[in-house]
Design a protein around this motif. Structure first.
Motif, PDB file in Angstrom:
ATOM      1  N   TYR A 262       0.082   4.983   1.602  1.00 22.59           N
ATOM      2  CA  TYR A 262      -0.680   6.030   2.322  1.00 22.59           C
ATOM      3  C   TYR A 262      -0.113   7.570   2.399  1.00 22.59           C
ATOM      4  O   TYR A 262       1.184   7.411   2.386  1.00 22.59           O
ATOM      5  CB  TYR A 262      -0.866   5.411   3.973  1.00 22.59           C
ATOM      6  CG  TYR A 262      -1.994   4.325   3.890  1.00 22.59           C
ATOM      7  CD1 TYR A 262      -1.656   3.180   3.715  1.00 22.59           C
ATOM      8  CD2 TYR A 262      -3.305   4.702   4.538  1.00 22.59           C
ATOM      9  CE1 TYR A 262      -2.499   2.311   3.924  1.00 22.59           C
ATOM     10  CE2 TYR A 262      -4.330   3.882   4.582  1.00 22.59           C
ATOM     11  CZ  TYR A 262      -3.880   2.302   4.364  1.00 22.59           C
ATOM     12  OH  TYR A 262      -4.874   1.486   4.479  1.00 22.59           O
TER      13      TYR A 262
ATOM     14  N   TYR B 102       1.021  -1.192   0.025  1.00 24.56           N
ATOM     15  CA  TYR B 102      -0.003   0.216  -0.003  1.00 24.56           C
ATOM     16  C   TYR B 102       0.953   1.259   0.049  1.00 24.56           C
ATOM     17  O   TYR B 102       1.958   1.255   0.412  1.00 24.56           O
ATOM     18  CB  TYR B 102      -0.944   0.073   1.253  1.00 24.56           C
ATOM     19  CG  TYR B 102      -1.681  -1.209   1.686  1.00 24.56           C
ATOM     20  CD1 TYR B 102      -0.918  -2.168   2.252  1.00 24.56           C
ATOM     21  CD2 TYR B 102      -2.880  -1.400   1.363  1.00 24.56           C
ATOM     22  CE1 TYR B 102      -1.555  -3.346   2.757  1.00 24.56           C
ATOM     23  CE2 TYR B 102      -3.620  -2.531   1.857  1.00 24.56           C
ATOM     24  CZ  TYR B 102      -2.836  -3.289   2.313  1.00 24.56           C
ATOM     25  OH  TYR B 102      -3.616  -4.904   2.585  1.00 24.56           O
TER      26      TYR B 102
ATOM     27  N   LYS C 267      -4.526   8.515   4.958  1.00 24.14           N
ATOM     28  CA  LYS C 267      -5.296   8.080   3.883  1.00 24.14           C
ATOM     29  C   LYS C 267      -4.839   7.365   2.595  1.00 24.14           C
ATOM     30  O   LYS C 267      -3.752   7.544   2.317  1.00 24.14           O
ATOM     31  CB  LYS C 267      -5.991   9.415   3.285  1.00 24.14           C
ATOM     32  CG  LYS C 267      -7.063   9.140   2.542  1.00 24.14           C
ATOM     33  CD  LYS C 267      -7.927  10.416   1.963  1.00 24.14           C
ATOM     34  CE  LYS C 267      -8.862  10.046   0.933  1.00 24.14           C
ATOM     35  NZ  LYS C 267      -9.630  11.099   0.472  1.00 24.14           N
ATOM     36  N   ILE C 268      -5.440   6.341   2.592  1.00 18.36           N
ATOM     37  CA  ILE C 268      -4.894   5.280   1.526  1.00 18.36           C
ATOM     38  C   ILE C 268      -4.926   5.987   0.233  1.00 18.36           C
ATOM     39  O   ILE C 268      -5.709   6.773  -0.428  1.00 18.36           O
ATOM     40  CB  ILE C 268      -5.755   3.821   1.536  1.00 18.36           C
ATOM     41  CG1 ILE C 268      -5.149   2.941   0.616  1.00 18.36           C
ATOM     42  CG2 ILE C 268      -7.126   4.297   0.919  1.00 18.36           C
ATOM     43  CD1 ILE C 268      -5.516   1.631   0.881  1.00 18.36           C
TER      44      ILE C 268
END
Lengths: 114, 112
Positions: A35, A33, A44-45
């Motif tokens: 972020y 991921y 927040k992604i």
């Protein structure tokens, strides 16, 4: 050490430049991921990849382009940097898409656009 | 819209003074609720995952509980090394099951 490592730790650049942040995990995780954490510490992604496949693209400007050459690496390239891109960017990984065992985060890249 | 709200924003405790941090959430079907600890200049460190109302998990001086609307992180007899920002996040039962929605955190300072 087993970990999520990202480089560079600090990045100061001028508006309009193009820059990249690299991330590598040696945990054998399938999912990675990016972020973004703003000045108010809100995480927040931006993107997630599972086995090199893009899973989430969270309405991020197309100046941001992630690339996953293999499941252990997820890089982030940013074109035409703007002042508002200044933030701390965290790479993370999880064992699988469900993330049952938590996410492992890198130590962050503090990007400052001047 | 899925949302996480943490309170208080900041908390100052004396060493040994127990307290609780709150995480209220609104989510379209909760898959899991996560607690993380973040030290200055570092990435969040995973603490707990809770899946269903009534579930509790403990780790040293920390205990996390979950109801249908909120989670509490109880800190018993804290020490200065417990000082950090504590982040709560939820994972919704959507197709993108690996998406975490974070709150803005509670900054905890424990004074000796």
């Amino acid at each position: 050490d087993t970990a999520v490592s990202q480089t560079p730790k600090y990045l100061v650049t001028q508006m309009g430049n193009d820059k990249s942040i690299k991330c590598e995990q040696n945990l054998g995780h399938d999912t990675m991921y990016w972020y973004k954490q703003d000045s108010k510490k809100f995480l927040k992604i931006m993107f997630s990849y599972n086995n090199k496949e893009l899973i989430i693209n969270e309405t991020v400007p197309n100046r941001f382009s992630p690339k996953s050459p293999d499941k252990a690496h997820l890089n982030l390239h940013i074109n035409s940097l703007e002042l508002g891109d200044s933030a701390v960017y965290f790479c993370a990984s999880s064992q699988d898409l469900r993330g049952n065992y938590g996410y492992t985060f890198g130590s962050g890249t503090r990007l400052t656009v001047v | 819209e899925d949302q996480v709200t943490q309170s208080p924003e900041a908390l100052r405790l004396q060493e040994g003074e127990s307290s609780s941090l709150n995480c209220s959430y609104t989510v379209s079907g909760l898959r899991g609720l996560f607690w993380y600890r973040q030290d200055p200049g570092k990435g969040p460190e995973f603490l707990f995952t809770l899946y269903s109302a009534g579930e509790e998990k403990e780790k040293e001086r920390l205990k996390a509980t979950l109801t249908k609307k909120e989670s509490f992180l109880h800190i018993t007899a804290p020490k200065p090394e417990d000082s950090a920002t504590y982040l709560c996040a939820v994972q919704a039962r959507t197709r993108a099951t690996n998406k975490l929605i974070f709150g803005t955190g509670t900054l905890l300072a424990v004074q000796p």
